[in-house]
Design a protein around this motif. Structure first.
Motif, PDB file in Angstrom:
ATOM      1  N   TYR A 220       1.002  -1.234   0.100  1.00 26.38           N
ATOM      2  CA  TYR A 220      -0.039   0.107   0.127  1.00 26.38           C
ATOM      3  C   TYR A 220       0.897   1.298  -0.046  1.00 26.38           C
ATOM      4  N   GLU A 221       0.429   2.333  -0.789  1.00 28.34           N
ATOM      5  CA  GLU A 221       1.119   3.705  -0.883  1.00 28.34           C
ATOM      6  C   GLU A 221       0.070   4.687  -0.619  1.00 28.34           C
ATOM      7  N   TYR A 222       0.391   5.751  -0.040  1.00 26.21           N
ATOM      8  CA  TYR A 222      -0.405   6.880  -0.082  1.00 26.21           C
ATOM      9  C   TYR A 222       0.420   8.205  -0.275  1.00 26.21           C
ATOM     10  N   PHE A 223       0.154   8.924  -1.204  1.00 26.85           N
ATOM     11  CA  PHE A 223       0.960  10.037  -1.510  1.00 26.85           C
ATOM     12  C   PHE A 223       0.162  11.469  -1.800  1.00 26.85           C
ATOM     13  N   ALA A 224       0.745  12.310  -1.393  1.00 29.22           N
ATOM     14  CA  ALA A 224       0.075  13.790  -1.678  1.00 29.22           C
ATOM     15  C   ALA A 224       1.034  14.748  -1.819  1.00 29.22           C
ATOM     16  N   ASP A 225       0.927  15.550  -2.859  1.00 33.36           N
ATOM     17  CA  ASP A 225       1.764  16.646  -3.489  1.00 33.36           C
ATOM     18  C   ASP A 225       1.002  17.949  -3.992  1.00 33.36           C
ATOM     19  N   GLU A 226       0.942  18.778  -2.839  1.00 39.19           N
ATOM     20  CA  GLU A 226       0.090  20.167  -3.214  1.00 39.19           C
ATOM     21  C   GLU A 226       0.773  20.710  -4.467  1.00 39.19           C
ATOM     22  N   LEU A 227       2.081  21.016  -4.683  1.00 38.13           N
ATOM     23  CA  LEU A 227       2.505  21.554  -5.824  1.00 38.13           C
ATOM     24  C   LEU A 227       2.621  20.706  -7.047  1.00 38.13           C
ATOM     25  N   GLY A 228       2.193  19.351  -6.841  1.00 41.81           N
ATOM     26  CA  GLY A 228       2.063  18.737  -8.141  1.00 41.81           C
ATOM     27  C   GLY A 228       0.679  18.131  -8.363  1.00 41.81           C
ATOM     28  N   ASN A 229      -0.277  19.042  -7.752  1.00 44.66           N
ATOM     29  CA  ASN A 229      -1.581  18.880  -7.971  1.00 44.66           C
ATOM     30  C   ASN A 229      -2.099  17.610  -7.677  1.00 44.66           C
ATOM     31  N   ILE A 230      -1.763  16.812  -6.734  1.00 49.55           N
ATOM     32  CA  ILE A 230      -2.305  15.691  -6.220  1.00 49.55           C
ATOM     33  C   ILE A 230      -2.931  15.907  -4.846  1.00 49.55           C
ATOM     34  N   ASP A 231      -4.115  15.884  -4.615  1.00 47.21           N
ATOM     35  CA  ASP A 231      -4.745  15.912  -3.275  1.00 47.21           C
ATOM     36  C   ASP A 231      -4.315  14.644  -2.538  1.00 47.21           C
TER      37      ASP A 231
END
Length: 366
Positions: A220-231
């Motif tokens: 399992y993986e969770y990822f968030a990147d505000e500058l990459g447009n991924i909520d």
């Protein structure tokens, strides 16, 4: 002349006795009844360590020394080992046995009460605690890195990461967390603005059914990147892995398996859906190289093959050096690369395909 001869004869007879009396006896811990407080390990150079045996995996013993912290020692460099409690061992043929351990002359003696069983050390695949103390199954590391820039530009960078593993004779539970945050002061407005804000959490559970092959029961993986447009992006799957090479100091393994991915974007172009789902083919490879006793190189590369709308190819590379400093502290030099082949456009722009950084951090092992 007779007196001199008599003196020389007397001296020659007494000298071995005196030498023997003054000679320091070779020390070793008591091993008969195993009532010692610590595990004891003697290296091939003759040095003794007292503390706690953590695990044996990939021919490396992890030993938590009371004086020197966590030490990684090749099994070939272990001259003697005495454990205070029961350990669970797994042999190359898959057999799992439990008992107190003694290693001498490349031979392991497994002790259960009055029963003793001898096994060649080169038949060992892994060792894990069997005392029922959950803490004995775990080891990990926490890292913190920071950078401040002042003068013509004002910027602050922070990286917090951590990883942990739970190992038994047949299973491996791994988890990792990485968070990066950067902000700078705009020369035009004088206000602070974020330049990096991302978080990643990954975990996997492996079951070894042979010395070189494992089933990744869950990944399992969770990822968030505000500058990459991924909520947020969630990926869940399973797979299989195989150890391609193991020379003791160098280990190379590969893995592959299917997954399911769900991604929610912060903003999208007009008329576009802000959520994408896709099947995933996940391919990975990892290398661990003990360059010296105090320097280790690790590299982990993953690529997810997804639909074109979800990014097409999602790459992840983590590579770096870990240098032992003192006790349980070390210096980490790590390079990260994240690449999305087809990033999702926002309502105003399209994020860059590549996001990479080099981090210098201080780590603490536990």
């Amino acid at each position: 002349m007779k007196s001199i001869s008599l003196l020389l004869l007397t001296t020659s007879l007494l000298f071995p006795i005196v030498s023997s009396a003054n000679q320091t006896p070779v020390w070793k811990p008591k091993s008969g009844d195993f009532k010692q407080k610590y595990d004891w390990l003697k290296t091939s150079s003759g040095e003794w360590l007292k503390g706690d045996l953590i695990t044996l995996y990939d021919e490396d013993i992890e030993f938590d020394s009371d004086e020197f912290g966590i030490q990684t020692i090749d099994i070939d460099d272990v001259a003697e080992l005495y454990t205070k409690g029961k350990q669970s061992i797994r042999l190359n043929d898959g057999t799992v046995l439990t008992g107190k351990l003694v290693i001498q002359d490349k031979l392991l003696t497994l002790i259960n009460g009055q029963e003793k069983q001898q096994i060649a050390v080169n038949n060992l695949l892994s060792i894990a605690s069997a005392n029922g103390n959950e803490r004995d199954y775990w080891d990990g590391e926490i890292n913190f890195g920071t950078n401040f820039r002042r003068g013509n530009s004002e910027q602050s960078d922070y990286t917090l990461s951590g990883e942990a593993q739970r190992r038994t004779a047949t299973t491996r539970l791994s988890g990792e967390f990485v968070s990066n945050f950067s902000e700078r002061v705009s020369q035009d407005t004088g206000k602070k603005e974020q330049t990096t804000n991302d978080q990643r959490l990954s975990t996997s559970f492996d079951w070894f059914f042979s010395p070189k092959t494992f089933i990744r029961v869950a990944d399992y993986e969770y990822f968030a990147d505000e500058l990459g447009n991924i909520d947020n992006r969630h990926t869940l799957g399973f797979g299989v892995g195989y150890e391609m090479l193991d020379t003791g100091n160098f280990v190379w393994e590969i893995s592959a398996g299917p997954s399911y991915q769900s991604t929610r974007y912060i903003t999208v172009e007009a008329g576009e859906d802000d959520k994408e789902t896709s099947g995933v083919l996940n391919l990975g490879t990892a290398v661990q190289w003990d360059i010296t006793k105090d320097i280790e190189f690790d590299a982990d590369y993953q690529v997810k093959i997804v639909s074109e709308e979800a990014g097409e190819y999602i790459h992840r590379l983590k590579a770096g050096f870990e240098v032992d400093l003192i006790g349980d502290f070390d210096l980490d030099l790590t390079f990260y690369l994240d690449r999305i082949e087809n990033p999702k456009p926002t309502d105003t722009s399209t994020p860059d395909k590549n996001d990479y950084r080099f981090v210098v951090s201080l780590g603490y092992e536990f």
